[in-house]
Design a protein around this motif. Structure first.
Motif, short mmCIF file in Angstrom:
data_model
loop_
_atom_site.label_atom_id
_atom_site.label_comp_id
_atom_site.label_asym_id
_atom_site.label_seq_id
_atom_site.Cartn_x
_atom_site.Cartn_y
_atom_site.Cartn_z
N ALA A 1 2.07 0.23 5.62
CA ALA A 1 2.41 0.85 6.90
C ALA A 1 3.36 2.03 6.73
CB ALA A 1 3.03 -0.19 7.83
N PHE A 2 4.28 1.93 5.77
CA PHE A 2 5.32 2.95 5.68
C PHE A 2 5.23 3.78 4.39
CE2 PHE A 2 6.99 -0.56 8.34
CZ PHE A 2 6.93 0.12 9.54
N ASN A 3 4.07 3.66 3.73
CA ASN A 3 3.80 4.47 2.53
C ASN A 3 4.92 4.34 1.49
OD1 ASN A 3 2.23 6.18 1.01
ND2 ASN A 3 3.17 8.05 1.84
N LEU A 4 5.26 3.11 1.19
CA LEU A 4 6.31 2.87 0.19
C LEU A 4 5.67 2.52 -1.15
CD1 LEU A 4 8.93 0.80 2.25
CD2 LEU A 4 8.75 3.26 1.95
N SER A 5 6.20 3.12 -2.20
CA SER A 5 5.62 2.94 -3.53
C SER A 5 6.02 1.58 -4.13
CB SER A 5 6.12 4.03 -4.47
OG SER A 5 7.50 3.84 -4.69
N PHE A 6 5.39 1.28 -5.26
CA PHE A 6 5.70 0.03 -5.96
C PHE A 6 7.18 0.00 -6.34
CE2 PHE A 6 4.88 -2.59 -10.01
CZ PHE A 6 4.94 -3.78 -9.31
N LYS A 7 7.70 1.15 -6.80
CA LYS A 7 9.12 1.19 -7.20
C LYS A 7 10.03 1.02 -5.97
CE LYS A 7 12.62 2.01 -10.06
NZ LYS A 7 13.76 2.13 -9.19
N GLU A 8 9.64 1.62 -4.87
CA GLU A 8 10.46 1.45 -3.66
C GLU A 8 10.45 -0.02 -3.19
OE1 GLU A 8 10.33 5.80 -1.49
OE2 GLU A 8 8.44 4.69 -1.68
N MET A 9 9.27 -0.67 -3.34
CA MET A 9 9.20 -2.09 -2.96
C MET A 9 10.01 -2.94 -3.93
SD MET A 9 7.60 -1.91 -0.19
CE MET A 9 7.54 -3.63 0.25
N PHE A 10 10.00 -2.54 -5.19
CA PHE A 10 10.81 -3.25 -6.19
C PHE A 10 12.30 -3.14 -5.82
CE2 PHE A 10 13.56 -2.83 -9.90
CZ PHE A 10 13.41 -4.07 -10.48
N ASP A 11 12.73 -1.93 -5.49
CA ASP A 11 14.15 -1.72 -5.14
C ASP A 11 14.54 -2.54 -3.91
OD1 ASP A 11 14.54 -0.01 -7.25
OD2 ASP A 11 14.08 1.80 -6.08
N LEU A 12 13.61 -2.57 -2.95
CA LEU A 12 13.86 -3.35 -1.73
C LEU A 12 14.02 -4.84 -2.09
CD1 LEU A 12 13.86 -2.87 1.37
CD2 LEU A 12 11.42 -3.35 1.36
N SER A 13 13.13 -5.31 -2.93
CA SER A 13 13.17 -6.71 -3.33
C SER A 13 14.47 -7.00 -4.08
CB SER A 13 11.95 -7.01 -4.20
OG SER A 13 11.95 -8.34 -4.59
N ARG A 14 14.85 -6.11 -4.99
CA ARG A 14 16.07 -6.34 -5.76
C ARG A 14 17.32 -6.36 -4.85
NH1 ARG A 14 17.48 -3.64 -11.41
NH2 ARG A 14 17.14 -1.67 -10.36
N ARG A 15 17.29 -5.51 -3.82
CA ARG A 15 18.46 -5.46 -2.93
C ARG A 15 18.65 -6.78 -2.15
NH1 ARG A 15 17.28 0.07 -1.74
NH2 ARG A 15 16.52 -0.38 0.35
N SER A 16 17.59 -7.60 -2.10
CA SER A 16 17.70 -8.89 -1.39
C SER A 16 18.77 -9.78 -2.03
CB SER A 16 16.38 -9.67 -1.42
OG SER A 16 15.32 -8.88 -1.01
#
Ligand SMILES: CNc1ncnc2c1ncn2[C@@H]1O[C@H](COP(=O)(O)O)[C@@H](O)[C@H]1O
Length: 364
Positions: free
Chosen positions: A321-336
């Motif tokens: 939906a928000f055109n987020l890359s694999f690395k951006e999703m990784f960073d999001l996950s790590r920030r959890s």
């Protein structure tokens, strides 16, 4: 240019789940199997007619997959399914089986840390009214499954006890006291949840204070419906450690949160299916994500059984939906990691190691 991560990639990502209700995480196929087994058994308390209609309801829902997000279940329908689930999970053997299945399902989806939540229940004999299972026995059953699971598996698991707003203050108080008693036994906090059309969390202020005095972390379901009158009270007066959903917010409330952040547990499919948002592109996730790139946001499943989803699929919905890359999703996950309730050194170091290793292998 599209940089969206594929579902297959996202399945490999280490992930953290912080908003998953136990009963809502039972697979449809398991519910159907349990209902059919009950119907086929020589003795069952529930009438054949009722069981058949429940089987029909579950089959109908199974045939309406949520994957294309065009199938809706109102919150009222969701709460009907919980009633079936609560009856099925009144048997401790079944509770044990499904808890174990849920933990394995999360682990197979590369979840490395799970905070599972559940509402402990006293279970009474439907004929005699006698207490068959106490809240404490219910809780011990779930804790035992978690302890055995952790001995043989890598995923770390903690438990949050839920206070159901439909059950009143006394019931909630018992759950907070139980959480205090089981604090060294995987229980780390309290979730305030339940049907948002019923009662107000403003009647639970004394419980929030008790959680504070027992050093129990808190998370509260808010803004899952537009008529939620508790939002300002929770954001400004209670200031819990996390908030769940937080979709139906006014512009002022979003701005307030951006200035005074509280980690948000984002549950995309749940919000689509219950029509909190019409399309995922309108989910306030993106406003938080873009206005303040360090805003603490954690992608979660809510009830992966009822919503027929998985944690990877929730990541995929957001990435697409928000055109987020694999690395951006990784960073999001790590920030959890910053949002987890158990901030013990041992656990945080373990999680950092897992994410660092993944980063080295995939992005360096
Ligand atoms: C869909 N959005 C939601 N909103 C509010 N509360 C929810 C929920 N999904 C689940 N629950 C809460 O979790 C209970 C089921 O799990 P446990 O029996 O505790 O394991 C439900 O009865 C409800 O109180």
């Amino acid at each position: 240019m599209s940089k969206v991560a594929s579902l297959e990639q996202l399945k490999t990502l280490p992930k953290i789940e912080l908003h998953a209700h136990l009963s809502g995480s039972v697979r449809y196929s398991t519910i159907l199997r349990l209902l059919n087994e009950e119907l086929a058994s020589d003795y069952h308390e529930t009438s054949d007619e009722k069981l058949k209609s429940e089987i029909q309801l579950m089959e109908e829902l199974k045939s309406k997959p949520t994957t294309n997000c065009t199938s809706h279940r109102s919150l009222t329908e969701c709460f009907q399914i919980f009633t079936i689930l609560h009856r099925l999970l009144s048997n401790l053997n079944i509770l044990e089986q499904v808890t174990n299945e849920i933990l394995h399902d999360f682990q197979s989806d590369n979840c490395v840390y799970l905070e599972l939540r559940t509402t402990p229940r006293n279970i009474f004999d439907s004929k005699t009214g006698e207490l068959k299972v106490s809240k404490e026995q219910y809780l011990k059953t779930v804790v035992n499954v978690i302890e055995s699971f952790e001995k043989e598996n890598l995923m770390k698991v903690r438990l949050i006890l839920s206070v159901d707003r439909a059950k009143g203050l006394q019931d909630g108080l018992e759950n907070v006291e139980l959480a205090k008693k089981f604090k060294s036994k995987h229980v780390i906090g309290i979730d305030f949840s339940g049907n948002p059309h019923v009662d107000s969390f403003q009647n639970y202020e004394s419980l929030f204070q008790l959680c504070d005095s027992y050093e129990l972390k808190t998370t509260v379901h808010i803004a899952e419906i537009w008529e939620d009158k508790d939002v300002d009270f929770i954001l400004k007066k209670i200031r819990p450690d996390r908030i769940g959903h937080s979709v139906c917010l006014t512009k002022e409330q979003i701005d307030y949160l951006i200035r005074n952040p509280i980690p948000i547990e984002i549950c995309p499919t749940s919000n689509l299916v219950t029509k909190c948002v019409d399309v995922i592109e309108n989910h306030p996730f993106y406003e938080f994500y873009t206005k303040k790139d360090t805003y603490p946001l954690v992608i979660c499943t809510d009830d992966f059984g009822i919503f027929d989803t998985s944690l990877s699929r929730e990541y995929s919905l957001i990435s697409t939906a928000f055109n987020l890359s694999f690395k951006e999703m990784f960073d999001l996950s790590r920030r959890s990691i910053k949002c987890i309730f158990d901030q013990s050194n041992e656990l945080v170091s373990f999680l950092e190691m897992v994410f660092n290793e993944f980063e080295k292998k995939n992005f360096e």
